[in-house]
Scaffold this motif. Structure first.
Motif, short mmCIF file in Angstrom:
data_model
loop_
_atom_site.label_atom_id
_atom_site.label_comp_id
_atom_site.label_asym_id
_atom_site.label_seq_id
_atom_site.Cartn_x
_atom_site.Cartn_y
_atom_site.Cartn_z
N UNK A 1 0.85 -1.19 0.00
CA UNK A 1 0.00 0.00 0.00
C UNK A 1 0.89 1.24 0.00
N UNK A 2 0.63 2.14 -0.97
CA UNK A 2 1.28 3.45 -1.05
C UNK A 2 0.18 4.47 -1.30
N UNK A 3 0.00 5.47 -0.43
CA UNK A 3 -1.07 6.45 -0.65
C UNK A 3 -0.76 7.36 -1.82
N UNK A 4 -1.78 7.97 -2.39
CA UNK A 4 -1.61 8.90 -3.50
C UNK A 4 -0.97 10.18 -3.01
N UNK A 5 -0.04 10.73 -3.78
CA UNK A 5 0.60 12.01 -3.47
C UNK A 5 0.63 12.87 -4.72
N UNK A 6 0.72 14.16 -4.53
CA UNK A 6 0.73 15.10 -5.65
C UNK A 6 2.17 15.28 -6.13
N UNK A 7 2.45 14.91 -7.36
CA UNK A 7 3.78 15.07 -7.92
C UNK A 7 3.72 15.88 -9.22
N UNK A 8 2.66 16.64 -9.40
CA UNK A 8 2.48 17.39 -10.65
C UNK A 8 3.46 18.54 -10.77
N UNK A 9 3.98 19.06 -9.64
CA UNK A 9 4.90 20.19 -9.69
C UNK A 9 6.36 19.76 -9.49
N UNK A 10 6.61 18.46 -9.55
CA UNK A 10 7.95 17.94 -9.32
C UNK A 10 8.59 17.50 -10.63
N UNK A 11 9.86 17.79 -10.80
CA UNK A 11 10.57 17.31 -11.98
C UNK A 11 10.69 15.79 -11.91
N UNK A 12 10.48 15.14 -13.04
CA UNK A 12 10.52 13.69 -13.10
C UNK A 12 11.84 13.25 -13.75
N UNK A 13 12.84 12.99 -12.92
CA UNK A 13 14.16 12.63 -13.42
C UNK A 13 14.39 11.13 -13.33
N UNK A 14 14.00 10.52 -12.22
CA UNK A 14 14.17 9.07 -12.07
C UNK A 14 13.01 8.53 -11.24
N UNK A 15 13.13 7.27 -10.78
CA UNK A 15 12.02 6.62 -10.08
C UNK A 15 11.69 7.26 -8.74
N UNK A 16 12.66 7.90 -8.13
CA UNK A 16 12.40 8.56 -6.85
C UNK A 16 11.33 9.64 -7.01
N UNK A 17 11.26 10.26 -8.20
CA UNK A 17 10.30 11.33 -8.45
C UNK A 17 8.94 10.80 -8.92
N UNK A 18 8.86 9.51 -9.22
CA UNK A 18 7.61 8.94 -9.74
C UNK A 18 7.15 7.86 -8.76
N UNK A 19 6.29 8.23 -7.83
CA UNK A 19 5.80 7.31 -6.81
C UNK A 19 4.28 7.26 -6.88
N UNK A 20 3.73 6.52 -7.83
CA UNK A 20 2.27 6.46 -7.95
C UNK A 20 1.66 5.69 -6.78
N UNK A 21 0.38 5.90 -6.60
CA UNK A 21 -0.32 5.20 -5.52
C UNK A 21 -0.31 3.70 -5.79
N UNK A 22 -0.45 2.96 -4.71
CA UNK A 22 -0.36 1.50 -4.84
C UNK A 22 -1.24 0.84 -3.79
N UNK A 23 -2.18 0.04 -4.23
CA UNK A 23 -3.02 -0.77 -3.36
C UNK A 23 -3.14 -2.11 -4.06
N UNK A 24 -2.14 -2.95 -3.84
CA UNK A 24 -1.89 -4.07 -4.75
C UNK A 24 -1.65 -5.36 -3.98
N UNK A 25 -2.21 -6.42 -4.52
CA UNK A 25 -1.99 -7.76 -4.00
C UNK A 25 -1.32 -8.58 -5.10
#
Length: 818
Positions: free
Chosen positions: A498-522
């Motif tokens: 489980x990873x809650x949703x966060x706002x990353x629209x104003x963040x530069x996307x350089x690598x995976x650290x900057x791209x953390x989508x929400x996750x509710x996964x089995x």
């Protein structure tokens, strides 16, 4: 009866006599001018009859004469020792053996005080270099130094009584067994037929000797005729330099420089520079547009690595990969992997091992080739610390984590700093009834940015990852009648994340650290293995893995689009600050992943430095796998449960029979539509997202080689784009080895989209071989059949027959280029 007694008494008296007499050593020590004396090793002589002529102080030995002194062994039919001048004369089937050479002659005269002597109609075999030299008259100056009159030399292992496949014929030769041989007025002979006149030649016999290497001629239908002549300089036992001037009729001229060194046990490296003074615009139509580029320009490539252990815990490493212009590799390299590189990476790493974890300093520079530009972000520098899990207060609770700070610099556009801190908590496996083990885990992530995409003020984001992993393992052994057994294991596991949703629209996307989508996964994973155990060996009959993810919460609605030409909302085409996305119809269940391996496919690994061919050379540290004699099939596929079809299907098949033949076939297929993303920064086996839809892919690779009864090896490798109906590259190679493996001849034809290359290779065992841009291709295709063989036209394990591939200076002969 009396004769027998006489012979026995003669042997006994000779052994006793020569064991106490102060006769100097028969062969010298390493000192080229040894002094005789009573301290010399005793001389033991055995013969059917030994006589002593007292008035002349001469010993005569007849019949099956055997002389031993230390490591020196002499046999002959007759032996005369003149004790006063210290002269020994052996005649009839003379053979002298010492640690460095074997001498066979009709007559040997040797001054045992000076070690000088004369050999008549003799042959000298140098063990270290597998060299055989014969002559009508041989002057022996010492154990190492000889001079030959009217003779021949070869490294060919021809059976006794047969003519060697090749050898050199000469009138006068000087031989230093520990150094080199030089002759004049010679001929290169094939089956003793003079073919090529050689006025003079010097050939090194030491494993490491400065000198000119065998020249390399080549031809390219785009660059024209190519000639390269190399000089190898053994600076000292731990450093060497190779200088290789070259000339292209339709391209230009230049030189390669390769420097290798081992400064001490903790410091070593290798650097390569290829310089080209271009005089003619390269004809590479279909690859790059060269219409607006000046033909007259200097171009160069620099690659290298240096490794330094400052202490046992502090490591420094530098890797450099630079070219003078972005089109260099695409236009001039003969490596398909290099021609497709989007960028070149150079980096510096300092890693300090600590009592708990390790700290590092990283500097990374990406030189844009086919992607990127002046606005590409560079890590200059990155500082980080990694803490492995440790027990908190001797409890089952484990604490670990990572932290790093990066300065992202670029020539154009804004720069920024980022701080990433990730503490982690977990426990030891909680065992329930010795059936299921549970592992709870949690990671908290705080990311700080010095600015946003549009806002110059600092930005930050907090998130966490929580997971619960349940794993079990079941196994059963089935015994066979012969005592062998089958071992079957099944390992099911389930992980919830489980990873809650966060706002990353104003963040530069350089690598995976900057791209953390929400996750509710089995995600579930099932691995099943069937292993046959036969004593100390085993065979893998099946290694099967199945995995699939299920979205407990909402499904994905947007997917990143990495298609060429996509216009991002911010930034530029070369460095998008946020990648473009396209809407997708997400599904609750991900595609079902299947991976199956049938057969053994684990290679034997040895460290090596392979040259990625750029003008025949290059650099890049890789692991060289000794080709295993094996059989296996690997299947990697995705099944779409909603469309009821296979979305991706990749297979690799390999079959080999000893060193006689092998075939390899690889296939890649992906249906048009979404691309499954395997894993993320939290969990490498999960399927939380898909990439944007792409077109169908169908690709095929095939290769193999076989050995014919006539000494020829034939091989080929091809790449074919089935969907587009074209082949980006295919290679056809051939290699001939004569029965005693003392010479070989290779041919190759390489077809690229923009040019065709073809040439030959020649090897004389122990002398050297020609090397050119196709050598790596031929070696890679034939290595599964020729591993460890001698007489190949490339470096290979095997002592004086080749050079062990390594990043470090190794024994090398001036007549044997790499």
């Amino acid at each position: 009866m009396a004769a027998v007694v006489t012979r026995v008494l003669g042997r006994l008296i000779a052994v006793l006599l020569f064991s106490v007499l102060p006769v100097p050593a028969l062969a010298a020590t390493a000192d080229p001018s040894p002094q005789p004396g009573s301290g010399s090793l005793p001389l033991e002589v055995k013969a059917d009859r030994i006589d002593y002529i007292q008035d002349q102080d001469i010993y005569e030995a007849d019949g099956s004469v055997v002389v031993d002194q230390g490591t020196v062994h002499l046999t002959a039919d007759h032996l005369t020792i003149q004790a006063l001048p210290g002269v020994m004369i052996a005649t009839g089937h003379v053979r002298l053996t010492d640690p460095k050479a074997d001498i066979v002659a009709d007559r040997l005269e040797l001054n045992i005080n000076t070690q000088a002597g004369v050999v008549t109609h003799g042959e000298v075999y140098i063990k270290s270099s597998n060299t055989t030299v014969d002559g009508r008259l041989i002057q022996r100056f010492s154990e190492d130094h000889y001079r030959f009159k009217e003779g021949r030399f070869t490294n060919c292992d021809a059976p006794a009584g047969e003519t060697p496949a090749w050898r050199f014929q000469f009138k006068d030769m000087d031989l230093n067994a520990g150094n080199s041989l030089a002759f004049k007025d010679g001929w290169f002979c094939v089956a003793d037929v003079p073919v090529i006149p050689i006025p003079t030649m010097t050939y090194p016999l030491t494993p490491r000797q400065s000198g000119f290497l065998i020249p390399t001629p080549a031809y390219d239908n785009r660059f024209g005729f190519h000639y390269q002549q190399s000089y190898y300089w053994a600076i000292n036992p731990s450093q060497d330099l190779t200088i290789s001037p070259s000339f292209y009729t339709d391209l230009g001229y230049g030189s390669d420089f390769e420097y290798r060194y081992v400064l001490d046990r903790k410091s070593r490296g290798q650097w390569f520079v290829s310089y080209l003074q271009q005089t003619t615009l390269p004809n590479v139509s279909g690859v790059t547009d060269t219409g607006n580029v000046d033909a007259q320009r200097a171009r160069a490539l620099i690659t290298g690595t240096h490794t330094q252990y400052v202490t046992s815990d502090l490591l420094l490493r530098v890797n450099a990969n630079l070219v003078t212009d972005p089109d260099y590799l695409q236009q001039l390299s003969n490596s398909g992997a290099q021609r497709a590189l989007p960028s070149n990476e150079s980096n510096f790493l300092a890693n300090q091992r600590l009592r708990y974890g390790n700290a590092y300093l990283l500097g990374q520079y990406l030189q844009p080739l086919q992607a990127g530009g002046a606005d590409t972000f560079q890590r200059l520098p990155e500082v980080g610390y990694s803490q492995p899990n440790i027990s908190l207060f001797n409890s089952p609770l484990l604490f670990g984590g990572d932290a790093n700070a990066v300065n992202f610099f670029r020539e154009e556009g804004f720069t920024q700093n980022r701080l990433d801190v990730v503490p982690a908590l977990s426990t030891d496996v909680i065992d329930v009834g010795h059936v299921v083990g549970f592992t709870p885990q949690a990671k908290f992530r705080e990311v700080y940015y010095s600015r946003g995409i549009q806002e110059t003020s600092s930005q930050h984001r907090e998130t966490f990852w929580a997971a619960l992993d349940a794993t079990s393992k079941m196994s059963r052994r089935f015994r066979k009648a012969d005592g062998d057994a089958f071992l079957h294991t099944i390992e099911p596991s389930v992980i919830y994340e489980y990873v809650p949703a966060t706002d990353q629209s104003q963040l530069t996307q350089i690598d995976q650290v900057d791209d953390l989508p929400k996750k509710n996964l089995l995600t579930y994973v099932v691995r099943s293995r069937l292993l046959e155990q036969d004593g100390d060996s085993s065979f893998n009959w099946l290694d099967l893995t199945l995995a699939q993810s299920y979205h407990v919460g909402a499904v994905q609605t947007q997917a990143r689009d990495f298609a060429p030409g996509a216009v991002p909302p911010f930034g530029s085409l070369t460095q998008p600050l946020q990648p473009a996305t396209v809407p997708v119809d997400g599904k609750k269940f991900s595609n079902l992943w299947l991976r199956a391996v049938i057969g053994n496919n684990d290679p034997q690994m040895t460290l090596s430095q392979l040259a990625g061919p750029v003008f025949g050379r290059g650099a890049g540290s890789v692991m060289l796998a000794k080709p295993p004699i094996n059989r296996y099939v690997t299947v990697d596929a995705f099944f779409d449960p909603y469309r009821g079809t296979v979305s991706q299907f990749n297979t690799d098949f390999r079959l080999q029979r000893s060193n006689e033949w092998y075939v390899e076939i690889g296939q890649r297929y992906a249906i048009d539509g979404n691309r499954v993303r395997r894993g993320d920064i939290w969990n490498p086996i999960s399927f939380n997202e898909v990439f944007a839809p792409t077109e169908e892919i169908q690709f095929l690779t095939a290769g193999g080689a076989f050995r014919t009864p006539f000494g020829w090896l034939i091989g080929a490798k091809g790449y074919y784009d089935i969907k587009n109906g074209r082949s980006p590259e295919y290679d056809v190679v051939a290699l001939y080895q004569n029965p005693c493996k003392c010479w070989s001849f290779g041919l190759f034809y390489l077809q690229f989209p923009d040019r065709a290359q073809y040439n030959f290779m020649l090897s004389l065992t122990g002398i050297g071989w020609t090397e050119n841009y196709g050598t790596n291709v031929v070696r890679n295709i034939f290595s599964p059949l020729t591993w460890g063989e001698k007489g190949l036209p490339w470096a290979s394990p095997g002592g004086h027959y080749g050079l062990v591939e390594t990043t470090q200076p190794l024994p090398r002969s001036g007549g044997a280029p790499r």
